[in-house]
Design a protein around this motif. Structure first.
Motif, PDB file in Angstrom:
ATOM      1  N   LEU A 241      16.381  13.468  14.886  1.00  0.00           N
ATOM      2  CA  LEU A 241      16.467  13.206  13.759  1.00  0.00           C
ATOM      3  C   LEU A 241      15.349  13.762  12.745  1.00  0.00           C
ATOM      4  CD1 LEU A 241      18.289  11.834  11.375  1.00  0.00           C
ATOM      5  CD2 LEU A 241      16.949   9.770  12.188  1.00  0.00           C
ATOM      6  N   PHE A 242      15.747  15.309  11.807  1.00  0.00           N
ATOM      7  CA  PHE A 242      15.130  15.386  11.434  1.00  0.00           C
ATOM      8  C   PHE A 242      14.328  14.874   9.420  1.00  0.00           C
ATOM      9  CE2 PHE A 242      13.462  19.346   8.094  1.00  0.00           C
ATOM     10  CZ  PHE A 242      11.181  18.611   8.638  1.00  0.00           C
ATOM     11  N   LEU A 243      13.546  14.023   9.084  1.00  0.00           N
ATOM     12  CA  LEU A 243      13.452  13.100   7.961  1.00  0.00           C
ATOM     13  C   LEU A 243      11.943  14.182   7.315  1.00  0.00           C
ATOM     14  CD1 LEU A 243      12.852   9.810   9.734  1.00  0.00           C
ATOM     15  CD2 LEU A 243      14.733  10.486   8.384  1.00  0.00           C
ATOM     16  N   ASP A 244      12.408  15.055   5.827  1.00  0.00           N
ATOM     17  CA  ASP A 244      12.160  15.584   5.801  1.00  0.00           C
ATOM     18  C   ASP A 244      12.014  14.752   4.299  1.00  0.00           C
ATOM     19  OD1 ASP A 244      10.367  18.044   4.767  1.00  0.00           O
ATOM     20  OD2 ASP A 244      12.156  19.545   4.679  1.00  0.00           O
ATOM     21  N   GLU A 245      10.110  15.587   3.918  1.00  0.00           N
ATOM     22  CA  GLU A 245       9.262  14.687   2.777  1.00  0.00           C
ATOM     23  C   GLU A 245       9.564  13.127   3.032  1.00  0.00           C
ATOM     24  OE1 GLU A 245       8.155  16.723   0.775  1.00  0.00           O
ATOM     25  OE2 GLU A 245       8.963  18.561   1.152  1.00  0.00           O
ATOM     26  N   ILE A 246       9.074  13.067   4.616  1.00  0.00           N
ATOM     27  CA  ILE A 246       9.181  11.527   4.700  1.00  0.00           C
ATOM     28  C   ILE A 246       8.499  10.515   3.144  1.00  0.00           C
ATOM     29  CG2 ILE A 246       6.791  12.111   6.470  1.00  0.00           C
ATOM     30  CD1 ILE A 246      10.042   9.853   6.762  1.00  0.00           C
ATOM     31  N   CYS A 247       7.049  11.390   2.779  1.00  0.00           N
ATOM     32  CA  CYS A 247       6.417  10.698   2.025  1.00  0.00           C
ATOM     33  C   CYS A 247       7.068  10.169   0.861  1.00  0.00           C
ATOM     34  CB  CYS A 247       4.842  11.570   2.125  1.00  0.00           C
ATOM     35  SG  CYS A 247       3.805  11.273   3.124  1.00  0.00           S
ATOM     36  N   GLU A 248       7.874  11.036   0.914  1.00  0.00           N
ATOM     37  CA  GLU A 248       8.937  10.480  -0.583  1.00  0.00           C
ATOM     38  C   GLU A 248       9.844   9.046  -0.412  1.00  0.00           C
ATOM     39  OE1 GLU A 248       8.665  11.776  -3.560  1.00  0.00           O
ATOM     40  OE2 GLU A 248       7.169  14.094  -2.442  1.00  0.00           O
ATOM     41  N   MET A 249       9.658   9.092   1.157  1.00  0.00           N
ATOM     42  CA  MET A 249      10.922   7.556   0.973  1.00  0.00           C
ATOM     43  C   MET A 249      10.361   6.545   0.264  1.00  0.00           C
ATOM     44  SD  MET A 249      12.098   6.356   4.751  1.00  0.00           S
ATOM     45  CE  MET A 249      13.010   7.445   5.302  1.00  0.00           C
ATOM     46  N   ASP A 250      11.256   5.607   0.075  1.00  0.00           N
ATOM     47  CA  ASP A 250      10.679   4.261  -0.609  1.00  0.00           C
ATOM     48  C   ASP A 250      10.343   3.439   0.428  1.00  0.00           C
ATOM     49  OD1 ASP A 250      11.585   2.318  -3.437  1.00  0.00           O
ATOM     50  OD2 ASP A 250      12.556   1.183  -2.138  1.00  0.00           O
ATOM     51  N   LEU A 251       9.920   2.434  -0.457  1.00  0.00           N
ATOM     52  CA  LEU A 251       8.398   1.331   0.725  1.00  0.00           C
ATOM     53  C   LEU A 251       9.221   0.634   0.749  1.00  0.00           C
ATOM     54  CD1 LEU A 251       5.517   0.633  -1.750  1.00  0.00           C
ATOM     55  CD2 LEU A 251       5.559   1.982   0.469  1.00  0.00           C
ATOM     56  N   ASP A 252      10.682   0.253   0.724  1.00  0.00           N
ATOM     57  CA  ASP A 252      11.352  -0.517   1.113  1.00  0.00           C
ATOM     58  C   ASP A 252      12.599  -0.300   2.186  1.00  0.00           C
ATOM     59  OD1 ASP A 252      10.931  -2.548  -0.891  1.00  0.00           O
ATOM     60  OD2 ASP A 252      12.163  -1.760  -1.702  1.00  0.00           O
ATOM     61  N   LEU A 253      12.309   0.541   2.016  1.00  0.00           N
ATOM     62  CA  LEU A 253      13.758   1.644   2.725  1.00  0.00           C
ATOM     63  C   LEU A 253      12.424   1.683   4.346  1.00  0.00           C
ATOM     64  CD1 LEU A 253      15.782   2.851   4.553  1.00  0.00           C
ATOM     65  CD2 LEU A 253      15.984   4.648   3.409  1.00  0.00           C
ATOM     66  N   GLN A 254      11.401   1.882   4.066  1.00  0.00           N
ATOM     67  CA  GLN A 254       9.899   2.472   5.038  1.00  0.00           C
ATOM     68  C   GLN A 254      10.048   1.212   5.784  1.00  0.00           C
ATOM     69  OE1 GLN A 254       6.605   3.816   3.925  1.00  0.00           O
ATOM     70  NE2 GLN A 254       7.433   5.336   1.871  1.00  0.00           N
ATOM     71  N   SER A 255      10.553  -0.228   5.953  1.00  0.00           N
ATOM     72  CA  SER A 255      10.506  -1.081   6.910  1.00  0.00           C
ATOM     73  C   SER A 255      12.037  -1.474   7.609  1.00  0.00           C
ATOM     74  CB  SER A 255      10.416  -2.244   5.736  1.00  0.00           C
ATOM     75  OG  SER A 255      11.494  -2.474   4.929  1.00  0.00           O
ATOM     76  N   LYS A 256      12.483  -1.012   7.030  1.00  0.00           N
ATOM     77  CA  LYS A 256      13.782  -0.485   7.861  1.00  0.00           C
ATOM     78  C   LYS A 256      13.577   0.680   9.036  1.00  0.00           C
ATOM     79  CE  LYS A 256      16.819  -2.376   4.147  1.00  0.00           C
ATOM     80  NZ  LYS A 256      18.458  -2.296   3.513  1.00  0.00           N
ATOM     81  N   LEU A 257      13.465   1.909   8.422  1.00  0.00           N
ATOM     82  CA  LEU A 257      13.142   2.581   9.616  1.00  0.00           C
ATOM     83  C   LEU A 257      12.070   2.496  10.593  1.00  0.00           C
ATOM     84  CD1 LEU A 257      13.159   5.544  10.208  1.00  0.00           C
ATOM     85  CD2 LEU A 257      11.627   6.037   8.371  1.00  0.00           C
ATOM     86  N   LEU A 258      10.657   1.834   9.819  1.00  0.00           N
ATOM     87  CA  LEU A 258       9.816   1.559  11.157  1.00  0.00           C
ATOM     88  C   LEU A 258      10.328   0.544  12.562  1.00  0.00           C
ATOM     89  CD1 LEU A 258       6.743   1.104  12.128  1.00  0.00           C
ATOM     90  CD2 LEU A 258       7.298  -0.731  10.776  1.00  0.00           C
ATOM     91  N   ARG A 259      11.548  -0.368  11.552  1.00  0.00           N
ATOM     92  CA  ARG A 259      12.338  -1.130  12.862  1.00  0.00           C
ATOM     93  C   ARG A 259      13.155  -0.688  13.465  1.00  0.00           C
ATOM     94  NH1 ARG A 259      17.363  -3.808  13.016  1.00  0.00           N
ATOM     95  NH2 ARG A 259      17.364  -5.824  14.425  1.00  0.00           N
TER      96      ARG A 259
END
Length: 481
Positions: A241-259
């Motif tokens: 899974l390639f997540l390009d421009e990862i720093c553009e991801m919304d903070l709320d979704l970042q927590s779900k991605l972390l999990r």
């Protein structure tokens, strides 16, 4: 099991005893005898006394008393053919370039898995047997990359070291340096290459849709969700899974991605059912991720989860003659696509290509070569064909060099309109028209002047063809409404 006297001797220079013991255990299945020292001076003393008995040195770059580069330089001065593998916990391209410039045979990033260490050691102990990847590198191509400069050789080594593991690779680099190509190379060199690599551009997807794109959704989860849909996480199961421009991801979704990264489980939007997948994460950004963390734009815990193996791609200006290799490959490709005869650059063009600093990197080089091929004819690229900023000549002269009757009329109309505007001394509010209408008229005149050839019209207007296509499509939708 062969006797110890027949084993090949390896010197491991590693200052952390537990790490040295672990890596020595990794090498137990091989027919080798591993000697361990903890400092650079001990390594130099051992080499002075028993260097002629060594088959390989595994050398940490960071030692308590000196740099591993200093040890490497001494070894190379006295034993040019003795293989040396550099190991470091700091996946710096600069360090890799420096190590290879001083004669290192290979490069590994710690922590290193057992299989990767054994494969690398075996390869170094048999230097005459070149792997497919080595052959590719010698020919200047590697899994989609073109170039054999030292910075790119370092990139290839890091990819080879990281690819077999499941460790997350965090790619950084300026726009246009080839971060997606790098992600595809990591996937192609991995054991997951028979499974898909799914790319998700976190900057190109609207905030309210990115969760659905990542995890999927069930029917009726939101307005427009007419059917159940799998997300990138599920499509990449077993692959990458390639997540390009990862720093553009919304903070709320970042927590779900972390999990998701921690557990490998997720829920589709609108569903309570938990799904589990096996994916390898590769992410990329053209920003400084740690600066984004400090500014509160990127979660620190997610940063540490993803920033396992950092891989910085060098800008094109630091890649020397790679510019010419890439330019020649693009010239051949675009000439074939456009049915042109271009096959070489003259000396003046070669000089300009090498001297230019390429702020847009490989992507800018692609645009320059395509511009030349689309707007010109011939076998040799000359300096007059170079677009701005190399030359002041624009697409206007090119497109107008052999005008037909239709284009002459269009250009004369535009000139007459401009001259009429110059003669105006008083302008009322009713004479002002919206900017988009002026833009639309200019684009239509350019397309008409080029007999409907949009890429040529783009050259005349000095914009990209995609800009014109996008505006035409927008105007068509407006007219339809």
């Amino acid at each position: 099991m062969p006797t110890l006297s027949h084993s090949k001797r390896i010197l491991m220079v590693e200052d952390t005893a537990s790490v040295a013991a672990l890596y020595k255990s990794y090498l137990n299945p091989l027919d080798v005898e591993v000697e361990i020292v903890g400092t650079g001076q001990e390594a130099l003393n051992f080499f002075a006394q028993q260097g002629d008995q060594l088959a390989l040195i595994i050398l940490d770059l960071r030692l308590p008393d000196m740099s591993g580069i200093d040890v490497l330089a001494h070894v190379r001065a006295n034993a040019p053919s003795l293989p040396v593998i550099i190991m470091t916990a700091h996946g710096s391209i600069d360090a890799a370039v420096d190590a290879m410039r001083n004669g290192a045979n290979d490069f590994l990033i710690k922590p290193c898995e057992a299989d990767q260490l054994r494969v690398t050691v075996n390869k170094s102990l048999k230097p005459k047997v070149a792997s497919q990847s080595q052959s590719e590198r010698q020919e200047g191509e590697y899994h989609g990359f073109i170039g054999r400069s030292l910075p790119m050789q370092a990139v290839y080594r890091v990819i080879e070291s990281a690819a077999p593991s499941k460790a997350t690779v965090f790619i950084t680099g300026e726009s246009g340096t080839g971060k997606e190509v790098c992600a595809e190379a990591i996937h192609a060199a991995s054991t997951r290459s028979n499974k898909p690599i799914i790319a998700l551009n976190c900057a190109a997807i609207p905030k309210d849709l990115i969760e659905s794109e990542l995890f999927g959704h069930v029917k009726g989860a939101f307005t427009g969700a007419a059917a159940e849909r799998d997300g990138a996480a599920e499509l990449a199961d077993g692959g990458t899974l390639f997540l390009d421009e990862i720093c553009e991801m919304d903070l709320d979704l970042q927590s779900k991605l972390l999990r998701f990264i921690q557990t490998g489980t997720f829920q589709k939007v609108g569903s309570s059912k938990v799904k589990k997948v096996d994916v390898r994460f590769v992410c990329a950004t053209n920003r400084d991720p740690w600066l984004e963390v400090q500014q509160g734009k990127f979660r620190e815990d997610l940063y540490y989860r993803l920033h396992v193996i950092p891989l910085a791609l060098p800008p094109l200006r630091d890649r020397g003659s790679d510019v010419l290799e890439i330019a020649n490959a693009l010239l051949a490709l675009f000439s074939a696509e456009e049915g042109k005869d271009f096959c070489r650059f003259n000396e003046a063009v070669v000089k300009q290509l090498l001297e230019y600093d390429w702020p847009g990197n490989v992507r800018q080089l692609q645009n320059v070569i395509r511009n030349i091929v689309v707007l010109h004819n011939g076998e040799e690229v000359t300096a007059e064909m170079l677009p701005p900023p190399f030359a002041r000549a624009s697409g206007v002269e090119i497109a107008s060099s052999h005008p037909n009757t239709r284009s002459e009329v269009a250009l004369q109309t535009l000139t007459a309109r401009e001259q009429s505007d110059d003669n105006l001394t008083v302008i009322s509010k009713s004479d002002i028209e919206p900017l988009w209408k002026t833009e639309k008229r200019a684009i239509e005149v350019a397309i008409d002047a080029c007999n409907g050839n949009i890429p040529q019209a783009a050259g005349l207007l000095e914009v990209s063809p995609s800009t014109i296509y996008r505006k035409l499509q927008a105007w068509q939708k407006t007219a339809a409404n």
